[in-house]
Design a protein around this motif. Structure first.
Motif, PDB file in Angstrom:
ATOM      1  N   ARG A   1       0.490  -1.336  -0.313  1.00 42.94           N
ATOM      2  CA  ARG A   1      -0.125   0.146   0.088  1.00 42.94           C
ATOM      3  C   ARG A   1       1.082   1.257  -0.076  1.00 42.94           C
ATOM      4  NH1 ARG A   1      -2.970  -3.645  -0.654  1.00 42.94           N
ATOM      5  NH2 ARG A   1      -4.855  -3.605   0.053  1.00 42.94           N
ATOM      6  N   PRO A   2       0.534   2.178  -0.135  1.00 41.18           N
ATOM      7  CA  PRO A   2       0.906   3.533  -0.298  1.00 41.18           C
ATOM      8  C   PRO A   2       1.753   3.811   1.409  1.00 41.18           C
ATOM      9  CG  PRO A   2      -0.903   4.109  -1.370  1.00 41.18           C
ATOM     10  CD  PRO A   2      -1.238   2.630  -0.748  1.00 41.18           C
ATOM     11  N   THR A   3       1.334   3.436   2.340  1.00 39.36           N
ATOM     12  CA  THR A   3       1.990   3.358   3.215  1.00 39.36           C
ATOM     13  C   THR A   3       1.912   2.336   4.410  1.00 39.36           C
ATOM     14  OG1 THR A   3       0.353   4.184   4.469  1.00 39.36           O
ATOM     15  CG2 THR A   3       0.821   5.939   3.606  1.00 39.36           C
TER      16      THR A   3
ATOM     17  N   VAL B   1       4.173  -9.025   5.979  1.00 40.38           N
ATOM     18  CA  VAL B   1       4.626  -7.913   5.982  1.00 40.38           C
ATOM     19  C   VAL B   1       4.174  -7.117   5.192  1.00 40.38           C
ATOM     20  CG1 VAL B   1       6.635  -7.955   4.424  1.00 40.38           C
ATOM     21  CG2 VAL B   1       6.780 -10.446   5.317  1.00 40.38           C
ATOM     22  N   PHE B   2       4.693  -5.510   5.468  1.00 39.39           N
ATOM     23  CA  PHE B   2       4.014  -4.465   4.766  1.00 39.39           C
ATOM     24  C   PHE B   2       5.125  -4.055   3.982  1.00 39.39           C
ATOM     25  CE2 PHE B   2       2.309  -5.306   9.307  1.00 39.39           C
ATOM     26  CZ  PHE B   2       1.176  -6.203   8.429  1.00 39.39           C
ATOM     27  N   VAL B   3       4.728  -3.650   3.124  1.00 44.78           N
ATOM     28  CA  VAL B   3       5.503  -3.257   1.657  1.00 44.78           C
ATOM     29  C   VAL B   3       4.482  -1.575   1.412  1.00 44.78           C
ATOM     30  CG1 VAL B   3       6.694  -3.332  -0.562  1.00 44.78           C
ATOM     31  CG2 VAL B   3       6.288  -5.613   1.182  1.00 44.78           C
ATOM     32  N   ALA B   4       5.835  -0.792   1.390  1.00 45.99           N
ATOM     33  CA  ALA B   4       5.445   0.696   0.683  1.00 45.99           C
ATOM     34  C   ALA B   4       6.353   1.019   0.348  1.00 45.99           C
ATOM     35  CB  ALA B   4       5.474   1.229   2.342  1.00 45.99           C
ATOM     36  N   PRO B   5       6.327   1.996  -0.120  1.00 40.74           N
ATOM     37  CA  PRO B   5       7.335   2.349  -1.821  1.00 40.74           C
ATOM     38  C   PRO B   5       8.423   2.959  -0.597  1.00 40.74           C
ATOM     39  CG  PRO B   5       5.187   3.606  -2.455  1.00 40.74           C
ATOM     40  CD  PRO B   5       5.231   2.652  -0.616  1.00 40.74           C
TER      41      PRO B   5
END
Length: 129
Positions: A67-69, A109-113
């Protein structure tokens, strides 16, 4: 209108590719933490598990959210997703009975740019059948 001219198709493709990229990044982060992959994109019983990883006596069923954040990614795992994820985890365990004696957990696992992925151990409980 060709298929590539369809804005909805382009969005779906971009989302699909972003998801694959996030899963690869999550896999790398977990490999660096000593986890070993057992399965990727395991689908069964109406649910999907992005990564099934093992480290020692732990089997981690991992949901990857991009997501974005990082906070938005964390908020993206709702009750419906947890139920479907748990069904898929039970199906994986049924197909791999050797895993029943190990510690089983649902990680995320959370991924953001432009951020290193955040691994949340035991992000939620696997729901019983």
């Amino acid at each position: 209108m060709t298929r590539t001219d369809d804005p909805a198709a382009r969005r779906r493709r971009a989302t699909y590719l972003r998801g694959h990229g996030a899963e690869r990044l999550a896999l790398l982060a977990l490999l660096l933490k000593g986890y070993r992959p057992l399965a990727r994109r395991f689908a069964a019983a109406g649910g999907e598990i992005d990564l099934v990883m093992r480290r020692g006596s732990v089997i981690a069923f991992v949901e990857v959210k991009a997501r974005p954040t990082l906070d938005a990614a964390a908020a993206a795992i709702d009750a419906r997703k947890r139920r479907a994820f748990s069904r898929a985890a039970r199906a994986w365990i049924a197909r791999h009975p050797w895993s029943a004696g190990l510690t089983l957990r649902a990680d995320a696992v959370f991924v953001a740019p432009r951020r290193w992925p955040r691994h949340l151990v035991s992000a939620f409980d696997l729901e019983p059948s």
